[in-house]
Design a protein around this motif. Structure first.
Motif, PDB file in Angstrom:
ATOM      1  N   LYS A  35       5.757  -7.239  -3.066  1.00 15.13           N
ATOM      2  CA  LYS A  35       4.391  -7.163  -2.535  1.00 15.13           C
ATOM      3  C   LYS A  35       4.407  -6.608  -1.108  1.00 15.13           C
ATOM      4  O   LYS A  35       3.593  -5.745  -0.744  1.00 15.13           O
ATOM      5  CB  LYS A  35       3.737  -8.545  -2.556  1.00 15.13           C
ATOM      6  CG  LYS A  35       2.308  -8.559  -2.048  1.00 15.13           C
ATOM      7  CD  LYS A  35       1.715  -9.965  -2.136  1.00 15.13           C
ATOM      8  CE  LYS A  35       0.282  -9.986  -1.622  1.00 15.13           C
ATOM      9  NZ  LYS A  35      -0.310 -11.356  -1.681  1.00 15.13           N
ATOM     10  N   GLN A  36       5.361  -7.079  -0.304  1.00 16.78           N
ATOM     11  CA  GLN A  36       5.481  -6.591   1.066  1.00 16.78           C
ATOM     12  C   GLN A  36       5.899  -5.124   1.099  1.00 16.78           C
ATOM     13  O   GLN A  36       5.364  -4.323   1.880  1.00 16.78           O
ATOM     14  CB  GLN A  36       6.484  -7.444   1.826  1.00 16.78           C
ATOM     15  CG  GLN A  36       6.558  -7.168   3.320  1.00 16.78           C
ATOM     16  CD  GLN A  36       7.496  -8.133   4.020  1.00 16.78           C
ATOM     17  OE1 GLN A  36       8.611  -8.400   3.557  1.00 16.78           O
ATOM     18  NE2 GLN A  36       7.059  -8.668   5.146  1.00 16.78           N
ATOM     19  N   ALA A  37       6.848  -4.756   0.244  1.00 17.93           N
ATOM     20  CA  ALA A  37       7.292  -3.367   0.184  1.00 17.93           C
ATOM     21  C   ALA A  37       6.150  -2.455  -0.232  1.00 17.93           C
ATOM     22  O   ALA A  37       5.972  -1.358   0.322  1.00 17.93           O
ATOM     23  CB  ALA A  37       8.455  -3.231  -0.797  1.00 17.93           C
ATOM     24  N   ARG A  38       5.372  -2.893  -1.193  1.00 18.11           N
ATOM     25  CA  ARG A  38       4.250  -2.074  -1.661  1.00 18.11           C
ATOM     26  C   ARG A  38       3.231  -1.837  -0.545  1.00 18.11           C
ATOM     27  O   ARG A  38       2.692  -0.729  -0.411  1.00 18.11           O
ATOM     28  CB  ARG A  38       3.586  -2.756  -2.859  1.00 18.11           C
ATOM     29  CG  ARG A  38       2.541  -1.902  -3.549  1.00 18.11           C
ATOM     30  CD  ARG A  38       2.021  -2.584  -4.800  1.00 18.11           C
ATOM     31  NE  ARG A  38       1.181  -1.697  -5.578  1.00 18.11           N
ATOM     32  CZ  ARG A  38       0.617  -2.028  -6.740  1.00 18.11           C
ATOM     33  NH1 ARG A  38       0.811  -3.235  -7.238  1.00 18.11           N
ATOM     34  NH2 ARG A  38      -0.125  -1.159  -7.388  1.00 18.11           N
ATOM     35  N   ALA A  39       2.978  -2.859   0.255  1.00 15.05           N
ATOM     36  CA  ALA A  39       2.054  -2.701   1.375  1.00 15.05           C
ATOM     37  C   ALA A  39       2.588  -1.665   2.371  1.00 15.05           C
ATOM     38  O   ALA A  39       1.825  -0.846   2.907  1.00 15.05           O
ATOM     39  CB  ALA A  39       1.829  -4.042   2.065  1.00 15.05           C
ATOM     40  N   ARG A  40       3.893  -1.694   2.627  1.00 16.60           N
ATOM     41  CA  ARG A  40       4.490  -0.704   3.532  1.00 16.60           C
ATOM     42  C   ARG A  40       4.351   0.698   2.966  1.00 16.60           C
ATOM     43  O   ARG A  40       4.039   1.651   3.691  1.00 16.60           O
ATOM     44  CB  ARG A  40       5.963  -1.046   3.753  1.00 16.60           C
ATOM     45  CG  ARG A  40       6.196  -2.299   4.589  1.00 16.60           C
ATOM     46  CD  ARG A  40       7.619  -2.824   4.416  1.00 16.60           C
ATOM     47  NE  ARG A  40       7.907  -3.932   5.331  1.00 16.60           N
ATOM     48  CZ  ARG A  40       8.887  -4.804   5.155  1.00 16.60           C
ATOM     49  NH1 ARG A  40       9.674  -4.700   4.082  1.00 16.60           N
ATOM     50  NH2 ARG A  40       9.083  -5.769   6.023  1.00 16.60           N
ATOM     51  N   HIS A  41       4.596   0.846   1.673  1.00 19.23           N
ATOM     52  CA  HIS A  41       4.470   2.160   1.054  1.00 19.23           C
ATOM     53  C   HIS A  41       3.035   2.661   1.124  1.00 19.23           C
ATOM     54  O   HIS A  41       2.796   3.852   1.363  1.00 19.23           O
ATOM     55  CB  HIS A  41       4.917   2.091  -0.410  1.00 19.23           C
ATOM     56  CG  HIS A  41       6.365   1.763  -0.573  1.00 19.23           C
ATOM     57  ND1 HIS A  41       6.861   1.124  -1.685  1.00 19.23           N
ATOM     58  CD2 HIS A  41       7.430   1.976   0.248  1.00 19.23           C
ATOM     59  CE1 HIS A  41       8.171   0.967  -1.550  1.00 19.23           C
ATOM     60  NE2 HIS A  41       8.538   1.463  -0.386  1.00 19.23           N
ATOM     61  N   ASN A  42       2.078   1.766   0.924  1.00 19.27           N
ATOM     62  CA  ASN A  42       0.676   2.164   1.028  1.00 19.27           C
ATOM     63  C   ASN A  42       0.341   2.611   2.442  1.00 19.27           C
ATOM     64  O   ASN A  42      -0.383   3.600   2.642  1.00 19.27           O
ATOM     65  CB  ASN A  42      -0.237   1.011   0.605  1.00 19.27           C
ATOM     66  CG  ASN A  42      -0.212   0.761  -0.886  1.00 19.27           C
ATOM     67  OD1 ASN A  42       0.144   1.642  -1.666  1.00 19.27           O
ATOM     68  ND2 ASN A  42      -0.585  -0.446  -1.295  1.00 19.27           N
ATOM     69  N   ASP A  43       0.866   1.903   3.436  1.00 18.80           N
ATOM     70  CA  ASP A  43       0.632   2.284   4.827  1.00 18.80           C
ATOM     71  C   ASP A  43       1.193   3.680   5.123  1.00 18.80           C
ATOM     72  O   ASP A  43       0.634   4.423   5.938  1.00 18.80           O
ATOM     73  CB  ASP A  43       1.266   1.269   5.781  1.00 18.80           C
ATOM     74  CG  ASP A  43       0.523  -0.050   5.814  1.00 18.80           C
ATOM     75  OD1 ASP A  43      -0.642  -0.088   5.356  1.00 18.80           O
ATOM     76  OD2 ASP A  43       1.096  -1.046   6.291  1.00 18.80           O
ATOM     77  N   LEU A  44       2.292   4.024   4.463  1.00 23.83           N
ATOM     78  CA  LEU A  44       2.935   5.327   4.669  1.00 23.83           C
ATOM     79  C   LEU A  44       2.415   6.393   3.708  1.00 23.83           C
ATOM     80  O   LEU A  44       2.917   7.516   3.705  1.00 23.83           O
ATOM     81  CB  LEU A  44       4.454   5.178   4.497  1.00 23.83           C
ATOM     82  CG  LEU A  44       5.164   4.323   5.557  1.00 23.83           C
ATOM     83  CD1 LEU A  44       6.605   4.056   5.135  1.00 23.83           C
ATOM     84  CD2 LEU A  44       5.122   5.006   6.917  1.00 23.83           C
ATOM     85  N   SER A  45       1.428   6.014   2.896  1.00 20.81           N
ATOM     86  CA  SER A  45       0.833   6.944   1.915  1.00 20.81           C
ATOM     87  C   SER A  45       1.864   7.495   0.942  1.00 20.81           C
ATOM     88  O   SER A  45       1.819   8.667   0.555  1.00 20.81           O
ATOM     89  CB  SER A  45       0.102   8.091   2.632  1.00 20.81           C
ATOM     90  OG  SER A  45      -0.949   7.598   3.426  1.00 20.81           O
ATOM     91  N   LEU A  46       2.802   6.637   0.531  1.00 16.60           N
ATOM     92  CA  LEU A  46       3.771   6.999  -0.508  1.00 16.60           C
ATOM     93  C   LEU A  46       3.166   6.567  -1.839  1.00 16.60           C
ATOM     94  O   LEU A  46       3.211   5.391  -2.206  1.00 16.60           O
ATOM     95  CB  LEU A  46       5.108   6.315  -0.248  1.00 16.60           C
ATOM     96  CG  LEU A  46       5.787   6.709   1.078  1.00 16.60           C
ATOM     97  CD1 LEU A  46       7.044   5.874   1.303  1.00 16.60           C
ATOM     98  CD2 LEU A  46       6.130   8.195   1.095  1.00 16.60           C
ATOM     99  N   LEU A  47       2.592   7.518  -2.543  1.00 12.27           N
ATOM    100  CA  LEU A  47       1.741   7.205  -3.683  1.00 12.27           C
ATOM    101  C   LEU A  47       2.377   7.527  -5.029  1.00 12.27           C
ATOM    102  O   LEU A  47       1.707   7.413  -6.063  1.00 12.27           O
ATOM    103  CB  LEU A  47       0.411   7.968  -3.542  1.00 12.27           C
ATOM    104  CG  LEU A  47      -0.323   7.753  -2.208  1.00 12.27           C
ATOM    105  CD1 LEU A  47      -1.588   8.590  -2.154  1.00 12.27           C
ATOM    106  CD2 LEU A  47      -0.646   6.275  -1.996  1.00 12.27           C
TER     107      LEU A  47
END
Length: 234
Positions: free
Chosen positions: A132-144
């Protein structure tokens, strides 16, 4: 930027950081990787720009670009930069790779590196709060281009396979046949194998005539454990 990394179409300048987390510090890390034998320009480019410090607690951010593994909670670690680069380089194999499966999302840093290099990444993790934490980081970096699943990593993600490449960031006692089965013909599996006293990194290649296994070098990873912790469906 190299052609493969440019395909990520991401403005990494927004995450340059400062001081011990600056782009200049990342470039020194990459210079060290080159001296350690990493020579794939796409991997080096990705690790130059992806902000490793964002995948750690703030108290450890100043250590992000040292050549050490670092704790991320739940008795898990973020692998040292060299091993992230080495495993990613081994995935390349000089062939087209469209789908990659990652076993062990962890902090999400290794996921980010491969997501910047390949079109589609599937990542599984047994600890729901970590993913869940990793996914939030990816969303912040726009890794979609990343899909997530909470599951026992030894089983992989068979319904989304086969995969052109699989990377495992935790060590089973032996190579899981389930992961080999999920490779496409010509696919590559990069995986540490062994117990907490002795481990080795292996490259497994699935060919038209069978499976070829190559011993790469000694390694040390957290063990691949069975079961899930607070399972969450995504």
């Amino acid at each position: 930027m190299t052609e493969r990394f440019r395909a990520s179409r991401h403005d990494w300048q927004a995450y340059e950081g400062s001081g011990m987390t600056s782009l200049r510090t990342r470039k020194r890390m990459v210079e060290r990787l080159v001296s350690q034998g990493i020579n794939d320009n796409d991997v080096l480019e990705a690790m130059t720009h992806i902000p490793r410090h964002l995948f750690l607690d703030q108290a450890l951010a100043h250590k992000a670009y040292e050549d050490v593994s670092l704790p991320i909670g739940h008795a898990q670690t973020l692998s040292q930069p060299y091993i992230v680069a080495r495993m990613t380089e081994l995935l390349m194999g000089g062939q087209r790779i469209d789908k990659v499966l990652e076993i062990g999302t962890g902090s999400g840093y290794q996921t980010s590196v491969i997501s910047a290099l390949f079109p589609m990444v599937y990542t599984v993790e047994r600890i729901a709060s970590l993913q869940k934490q990793a996914r939030a980081r990816h969303n912040d970096l726009s890794l979609l281009n990343i899909l997530y699943r909470i599951t026992d990593g030894g089983f992989g993600w068979p319904s989304a396979g086969p995969y052109d490449a699989i990377i495992c960031t935790c060590a089973p006692d032996e190579i899981p046949q389930d992961l080999i089965n999920q490779l496409s013909e010509g696919g590559r599996l990069v995986i540490p194998v062994g117990d907490q006293t002795k481990q080795d990194l292996w490259l497994v290649e699935k060919t038209s005539t069978g499976v070829r296994k190559t011993l790469v070098e000694p390694a040390f990873f957290v063990p691949l454990k069975s079961g899930v912790v607070r399972a969450v469906e995504y």
